[in-house]
Design an enzyme around this catalytic site. Structure first.
Site: not given
Ligand code: DSN
Length: 421
Positions: A56, A58, A202, A228, A231, A237
């Site tokens: 942990y 924090e 974003d 994120t 991707k 993740r």
């Molecule tokens: N779930 C993502 C996507 O597939 O684009 C976006 O959050």
């Protein structure tokens, strides 16, 4: 058959181990075209499966609420410094659990409940957290939404400017989840400055392209960058929030203690690994290859008569409008899945069908490029999609099975990163 790659898991829970093995085979044998998915490297997967998850932490490095942070502080600092260097920003927070919590933290930092916020409408290619009605962000704030033009399929920045001047949002989001075209961060920056809004880019979908120089960077044009890490960036993740020093405190306070508890240290470590991978020359080549593949695939689909939203792509993503093929998006997506080609059904702008069974499918090239497929393979990919969509309409399961076998053959020649050989 269980997976010998996971001996402890196989011993402790053979049922679960078998399911993991089945998923590994599925990811190995299929052509994964969902544009938000990818293959993380073995190094990223190893880091996210370490004992770091037992701890942990924090707080932030040097300012924790728990002791025993000798190693965790160094790991988080490494991830932060790598994010700052890769994206050319003054501040990075690596703790958001994923993209939606990262965006929620932005609202917490810069808006009060009931304030007006602005983003792209979900059915136009935006994201739930950009103020769409069913999301907390559309319920707790007054969400004002822009879209794309019906005739071009592209964002009209004059319309965005007019809307922002009229509505005066506190926060504006640019970027989205089904945008096949370059986001003009500089133009959004001018609109935000003129209207006094905090501008958030974003870049969840395109972070790897930005890192690899295959899409213009929002750094210097926007107040906050949210992304994120799993991707096009090919990490675990997780998520990052980045900004200049002037917003550092507000963002950090919003993430912790505002919204989250302890960071997931194993994810922080895996983010650090992915950022190191993304800073090398091989990743630049990868990012450019993703775009080259998407362009080649778009050309090959257009040559087969497919209708693409905005007429093509500038990035990793293609949105196909199947209205003219007379096959609903969900029917096509399910048939493609039976043919070993994994996509998702998606709304197209001004869709006449419902979101749960829309007119389009969304595809992209990040995962296939990670397997080493190149522009020379895109005609075959387009041909498989064409045959499978045709077969979806006629219920021709024989063709779907034939395509599945051809796909598996090509996939067997291109092992995916992170998967057992
Ligand atoms: N779930 C993502 C996507 O597939 O684009 C976006 O959050």
């Amino acid at each position: 058959m269980t997976a010998p790659q996971h001996p402890a898991l196989t011993l402790a829970d053979p049922e679960l181990a078998a399911l993991v093995g089945a998923e590994e085979r599925l990811q190995a044998e299929t052509l994964r075209l969902i544009p938000s998915e990818n293959y993380a490297s073995a190094a990223v997967l190893e880091a996210s499966g370490t004992v770091l998850q037992n701890k942990y932490s924090e707080g932030y490095p040097g300012r924790r609420y728990y002791e025993g942070q000798q190693n965790i502080d160094l790991i988080e600092t490494l991830a932060v410094e790598r994010a700052k260097a890769l994206f050319g920003v003054g501040h990075a927070n690596v703790q958001p659990y994923s993209g939606s919590p990262a965006n929620l933290a932005v609202y917490l930092a810069f808006a009060e409940p009931g304030d007006t916020v602005m983003g792209m409408a979900l059915p136009m290619g935006g994201h739930l957290t950009h103020g769409w009605g069913v999301s907390a962000t559309g319920r707790w704030f007054r969400g004002v939404q822009y879209g794309v033009r019906r005739d071009t399929g592209r964002v009209d920045l004059d319309e965005v400017r007019d809307l922002a001047l009229r509505e005066r949002p506190k926060v504006i989001f640019c970027g989205g989840t089904a945008l096949p075209r370059t986001v003009d961060f500089a133009a959004f920056g001018e609109i935000a400055r003129e209207t006094g809004a905090v501008l958030v880019a974003d870049i969840a979908h395109i972070a790897g392209l930005v890192a690899g120089g295959a899409h213009p960077s929002p750094a210097g044009h926007v107040d906050v960058i949210s992304t994120t890490t799993h991707k096009t960036l090919r990490g675990p993740r997780g998520a990052l929030l980045m900004s200049g020093e002037e917003h550092a405190r507000a963002l950090d306070k919003a993430v912790f203690p505002g919204l989250q508890g302890g960071p997931h240290n194993q994810t922080t470590a895996a983010i650090a690994v992915a950022l190191r991978e993304a800073s090398g020359p091989a990743f630049r080549d990868y990012a450019h290859a993703v775009v080259a593949n998407a362009r080649a695939l778009a050309e090959a689909l257009l040559a087969r008569g497919f209708d693409l939203v905005s007429g093509g792509t500038d990035n990793h993503l293609i949105l196909i409008d199947l209205t003219g093929r007379d096959v609903p998006g969900k029917t096509a997506a399910k048939a493609l899945d039976r043919a070993g080609i994994v996509v998702n059904h998606n709304t197209v702008p001004y869709d006449s069908r419902k979101p749960f069974d829309p007119s389009g499918i969304r595809i992209g090239t990040p995962a296939l490029t990670s397997r080493g497929l190149g522009t020379e393979h895109m005609a075959a990919v387009a041909d498989w999609i064409d045959r499978a969509v045709e077969a979806a309409g006629t219920g021709d399961e024989k063709t779907l099975a034939a395509v599945r076998a051809e796909v598996a053959d090509l996939m067997s020649l291109h092992p995916a990163p992170g998967l057992p050989v």
